[in-house]
Design an enzyme around this catalytic site. Sequence first.
Site, short mmCIF file in Angstrom:
data_model
loop_
_atom_site.label_atom_id
_atom_site.label_comp_id
_atom_site.label_asym_id
_atom_site.label_seq_id
_atom_site.Cartn_x
_atom_site.Cartn_y
_atom_site.Cartn_z
N SER A 26 6.99 -0.63 7.58
CA SER A 26 6.70 -0.57 9.03
C SER A 26 6.54 0.87 9.49
O SER A 26 5.64 1.20 10.27
CB SER A 26 7.84 -1.22 9.82
OG SER A 26 7.89 -2.59 9.56
N ASP A 322 11.98 -10.65 7.89
CA ASP A 322 11.34 -10.53 6.57
C ASP A 322 12.32 -10.79 5.43
O ASP A 322 11.91 -10.97 4.28
CB ASP A 322 10.73 -9.14 6.41
CG ASP A 322 9.54 -8.92 7.35
OD1 ASP A 322 8.98 -9.92 7.83
OD2 ASP A 322 9.20 -7.75 7.61
C1 S3P Z 1 6.49 -5.76 11.51
C2 S3P Z 1 6.94 -6.73 12.36
C3 S3P Z 1 7.28 -8.09 11.91
C4 S3P Z 1 7.48 -8.15 10.41
C5 S3P Z 1 6.40 -7.43 9.66
C6 S3P Z 1 6.38 -5.97 10.06
C7 S3P Z 1 6.14 -4.43 12.06
O1 S3P Z 1 6.22 -8.95 12.25
O2 S3P Z 1 7.56 -9.49 9.98
O3 S3P Z 1 6.60 -7.52 8.27
O4 S3P Z 1 6.02 -3.47 11.29
O5 S3P Z 1 5.99 -4.33 13.29
P1 S3P Z 1 6.08 -9.62 13.72
O6 S3P Z 1 5.85 -8.55 14.70
O7 S3P Z 1 4.89 -10.54 13.61
O8 S3P Z 1 7.36 -10.35 13.94
#
Ligand code: S3P
Length: 435
Positions: A26, A322
């Site tokens: 992220s 996750d």
């Molecule tokens: C993420 C947010 C999450 C997560 C993804 C990474 C991010 O998704 O599941 O692997 O980096 O902002 P969502 O925003 O759809 O919940």
Amino acid sequence: MSSDTISVSRAVNGLRGTITVPGDKSISHRVAILGALARGSMQVSNYLCSEDCLNTLRAMQQLGAAVTPTDSPQNFILMGTSMQPVAPARDIDCGNSGTGMRLMAGVLAALPFASRMYGDPSLSKRPMKRIIDPLGQMGARLTACGEKPGCAPLAIEGGKLTPIRYELPMASAQVKSAVLLAGMLTEGTTAVHQPAITRDHTERLFAHFGIPCRVSADGLDIEVDGPAVPVAKDIVVPGDISSAAFWLVAATVVPGSEVCLRHVGLNPTRDAVITVLRRMGADISLSNVQREGEPYGDITVRTAAHLRGTVVEKHEIPNLIDEIPVLAVAAAFAEGDTVIRNAAELRVKESDRIATTVGNLRSMGATVQEFEDGMVITGGAPLHGAVMDSYHDHRIAMGFLMAGLNADGETTLLNCANINTSYPGFEEHLRTLTR
Ligand code: S3P
């Protein structure tokens, strides 16, 4: 590159050793995007060189950012465009990454040129309406051109936007970040309200890059003042707690284990996997913790003396979204029920992670009840190896390989190549820790 088929059997000597998991996914996406728009150049260290984040970095190079590796591919100088990006010469390939596509959509919608993003078959089935709606309210012209309605490819006719106050219908850091990034490029104050706290890397990086941003005391309301130009500043990306989570679970359940994971991100909006595993009885300790910027530290995990089921609270779900597949694996080895509900978002991840997790747990002999928004795992009975599909989903592949390390017989995961989207070097770490 990860193998497409990976087999493991019981780790009879436990998992032992010290590793450094790769950089946070992220944070890496966001560093590439903000650094590419920034004024000046910065040293980026420990960037995640996985397919997902390399796709985002390549996209930023198409917009005019320059990347000069220093001593290794994950360490480079990123020269920003001072908010003067150029139109991409080709369509942007986002590969498997929903984060890359949704975050970049926020930026591209506000830039003065047309662009187009596409992804692999899995990404082409994931919902994009969730970003098209708020960005559309800001005046963005974004069209989902996919075979499946509301899905990628996305055609973007970039241009000037107007600020909005947006009430997020779901707890999604990607949607929040898409709106905030668009807000950074838009004159006026753009605000979002989230129904629950989600990962706050965008807000922390806004502070790092000097973007005027305010977060309410309860963390649910965020405002950004635009237009603002990020100011480049060196950054070290901490290790990804979502990658560390696989070893946290494996070392917790496999007898005779002691693993040290160095320099792992411990952002409080991401660390609920530790809280929940500890509540289940896991033996996890932290050391060398740094709390500035993106917190990080070393994690030591030893086999749990006794593991019991737990209820994952609603507010914890976005914090460990996750990690749910691998947490469900831990639950299969814990005595009693583990309840994971309010997690319908899992249905629109790289695979339908409720269906794929439940299906694979059952093929290993676990007792699981499936719900539209989650599952209840009744743990404690031994698991047996099986041949399972990972459905091209990196976290399903790695999660069930962890289960195989404490199961009878051989466990084989098919279609694992996508491990490379988040965890390059996974197989080497698997060998190191089970040697
Ligand atoms: C993420 C947010 C999450 C997560 C993804 C990474 C991010 O998704 O599941 O692997 O980096 O902002 P969502 O925003 O759809 O919940």
